[in-house]
Scaffold this active site. Sequence first.
Site, PDB file in Angstrom:
ATOM      1  N   GLU A  90       1.929  -1.870 -34.029  1.00  0.00           N
ATOM      2  CA  GLU A  90       1.741  -0.496 -33.577  1.00  0.00           C
ATOM      3  C   GLU A  90       1.801  -0.408 -32.059  1.00  0.00           C
ATOM      4  OE1 GLU A  90      -2.025   0.815 -35.099  1.00  0.00           O
ATOM      5  OE2 GLU A  90      -1.609  -0.047 -37.061  1.00  0.00           O
ATOM      6  N   CYS A 104      -0.206   1.763 -24.943  1.00  0.00           N
ATOM      7  CA  CYS A 104      -1.064   0.728 -25.524  1.00  0.00           C
ATOM      8  C   CYS A 104      -0.170  -0.105 -26.442  1.00  0.00           C
ATOM      9  CB  CYS A 104      -2.193   1.396 -26.311  1.00  0.00           C
ATOM     10  SG  CYS A 104      -3.233   0.204 -27.188  1.00  0.00           S
ATOM     11  N   CYS A 111      -4.010 -10.543 -36.418  1.00  0.00           N
ATOM     12  CA  CYS A 111      -4.885 -11.172 -35.429  1.00  0.00           C
ATOM     13  C   CYS A 111      -5.722 -12.234 -36.123  1.00  0.00           C
ATOM     14  CB  CYS A 111      -5.796 -10.119 -34.791  1.00  0.00           C
ATOM     15  SG  CYS A 111      -6.832 -10.770 -33.446  1.00  0.00           S
ATOM     16  N   CYS A 115     -12.679 -10.174 -36.011  1.00  0.00           N
ATOM     17  CA  CYS A 115     -13.814  -9.296 -35.696  1.00  0.00           C
ATOM     18  C   CYS A 115     -14.018  -8.371 -36.904  1.00  0.00           C
ATOM     19  CB  CYS A 115     -13.530  -8.469 -34.437  1.00  0.00           C
ATOM     20  SG  CYS A 115     -13.220  -9.504 -32.979  1.00  0.00           S
ATOM     21  N   CYS A 118     -12.864  -4.546 -37.061  1.00  0.00           N
ATOM     22  CA  CYS A 118     -11.524  -4.212 -36.550  1.00  0.00           C
ATOM     23  C   CYS A 118     -10.496  -4.232 -37.676  1.00  0.00           C
ATOM     24  CB  CYS A 118     -11.140  -5.214 -35.468  1.00  0.00           C
ATOM     25  SG  CYS A 118      -9.453  -5.005 -34.852  1.00  0.00           S
ATOM     26  N   CYS A 333      -7.119   0.719 -33.390  1.00  0.00           N
ATOM     27  CA  CYS A 333      -6.447  -0.573 -33.529  1.00  0.00           C
ATOM     28  C   CYS A 333      -6.152  -0.940 -34.984  1.00  0.00           C
ATOM     29  CB  CYS A 333      -7.351  -1.636 -32.906  1.00  0.00           C
ATOM     30  SG  CYS A 333      -6.663  -3.271 -32.903  1.00  0.00           S
TER      31      CYS A 333
HETATM   32  N1  SAH Z   1      -7.962  -8.431 -29.273  1.00  0.00           N
HETATM   33  C1  SAH Z   1      -8.242  -7.708 -28.066  1.00  0.00           C
HETATM   34  C2  SAH Z   1      -7.450  -6.419 -27.888  1.00  0.00           C
HETATM   35  C3  SAH Z   1      -7.259  -5.475 -29.054  1.00  0.00           C
HETATM   36  S1  SAH Z   1      -8.484  -4.350 -29.603  1.00  0.00           S
HETATM   37  C4  SAH Z   1      -9.701  -7.430 -27.954  1.00  0.00           C
HETATM   38  O1  SAH Z   1     -10.408  -7.557 -28.946  1.00  0.00           O
HETATM   39  O2  SAH Z   1     -10.166  -7.107 -26.878  1.00  0.00           O
HETATM   40  C5  SAH Z   1      -8.878  -3.216 -28.379  1.00  0.00           C
HETATM   41  C6  SAH Z   1     -10.362  -2.799 -28.428  1.00  0.00           C
HETATM   42  O3  SAH Z   1     -10.676  -2.016 -29.603  1.00  0.00           O
HETATM   43  C7  SAH Z   1     -11.302  -3.997 -28.468  1.00  0.00           C
HETATM   44  O4  SAH Z   1     -12.350  -3.781 -27.565  1.00  0.00           O
HETATM   45  C8  SAH Z   1     -11.801  -3.963 -29.894  1.00  0.00           C
HETATM   46  O5  SAH Z   1     -13.024  -4.630 -30.032  1.00  0.00           O
HETATM   47  C9  SAH Z   1     -11.875  -2.487 -30.148  1.00  0.00           C
HETATM   48  N2  SAH Z   1     -11.944  -2.130 -31.562  1.00  0.00           N
HETATM   49  C10 SAH Z   1     -11.356  -2.738 -32.598  1.00  0.00           C
HETATM   50  N3  SAH Z   1     -11.667  -2.118 -33.749  1.00  0.00           N
HETATM   51  C11 SAH Z   1     -12.462  -1.095 -33.421  1.00  0.00           C
HETATM   52  C12 SAH Z   1     -13.115  -0.077 -34.173  1.00  0.00           C
HETATM   53  N4  SAH Z   1     -12.990  -0.017 -35.505  1.00  0.00           N
HETATM   54  N5  SAH Z   1     -13.847   0.838 -33.511  1.00  0.00           N
HETATM   55  C13 SAH Z   1     -13.976   0.779 -32.173  1.00  0.00           C
HETATM   56  N6  SAH Z   1     -13.379  -0.147 -31.399  1.00  0.00           N
HETATM   57  C14 SAH Z   1     -12.640  -1.083 -32.019  1.00  0.00           C
END
Ligand code: SAH
Length: 352
Positions: A90, A104, A111, A115, A118, A333
């Site tokens: 995306e 973005c 990934c 997490c 995510c 994301c």
């Molecule tokens: N892998 C990298 C970049 C991609 S995500 C990282 O984790 O930093 C970009 C941001 O969105 C990150 O801070 C991630 O923790 C956050 N993010 C992912 N899923 C999310 C969600 N469901 N709600 C809010 N923030 C989220």
Amino acid sequence: MVDLYTLSEAELGDLLVGWGEKRFRARQIRAWLYERGAMSFDGMTDLSKALRERLAAETTLGSLEVVTEQASRDGTVKRLLRLHDGQLVESVLMPYRDGRRTACISSQAGCAMACVFCATGQMGFARHLTSTEIYEQALRFSQELTLRGERLSNVVLMGMGEPFHNYEAVLEAIRRLMGELGIGARHITVSTVGLVPMIRRFAEEGLQVTLAVSLHEVDDTARSALMPINRRWPVAELLAACKDYTDASGRRVSFEWALIAGRNDDDATADRLGRALAGIPCHVNLIPLNPTGGYDGAPTEVPQAERFIEVLARHGVPATVRVRRGIDIDAGCGQLKSKVLARRTPAAGPQA
Ligand code: SAH
């Protein structure tokens, strides 16, 4: 067929000289592509018709195919892109009232960081993107904006994937954003889960790129439960690397904090966070959780987000709630891909 976006100026020059053309044509063609917004050879009027035809017959421009595109009422454009091998990623363009145009972009298909909250983490890892696949996502937005008389001003590596898990390709893409699209290092942000050795390596590149670090919790047990990477590089080591990055780059670090109701949004947590960050030049970006299929947390409501900011302010730590862009089009994301996959295979889960 060679993809012109993968060639340096010298490599394109070699190709053209091999065709009996003048070497300086390489610079002309690249100016069309990277400065003047050309997306085909037709309009390159200072090239001979024969050269344009040969380029069209024997080369391609990029490899990304737009599968779906959604425009939000706030002007955000989100697209799902298919890579040459069928993988999906995306990218998003966000226009702001002050004139900024921020892309973005993704650095991996899927990934590996897992997490729990995510959408991309829930899909698992498919593969790294090449530097050109990363760069081309921003280039396309840049070309489209240029043709409308606008300019791509900012790029954030906050799409799918962990940029520092694909370090070399990401660094090469950043260098091209700077060198070919004229985007200043200060207008580029790399977001990481906190791969400490890579943060340290990045500091040594001597770039003034903004580092964003996804923190979300400041207590090791709590953070490890949300972000498995924390078991490898715990909070104290991560914050020490962040502090060193600010010393090396002269830039503040951005800490990302997804506000999850009743989990990491109470005053005591804000107070612990404020104490941990005091002394690090930084800014905290609070993002009310975007609900995803694989995690049953809920976003914090506005009043508690405001209290959180207030408590941080007592420690001298500046924080803002990030405006949720394109929330009506699943621009969180990994969310668009999850939804498209779910629609195609209603019986399957959100696996990539
Ligand atoms: N892998 C990298 C970049 C991609 S995500 C990282 O984790 O930093 C970009 C941001 O969105 C990150 O801070 C991630 O923790 C956050 N993010 C992912 N899923 C999310 C969600 N469901 N709600 C809010 N923030 C989220």
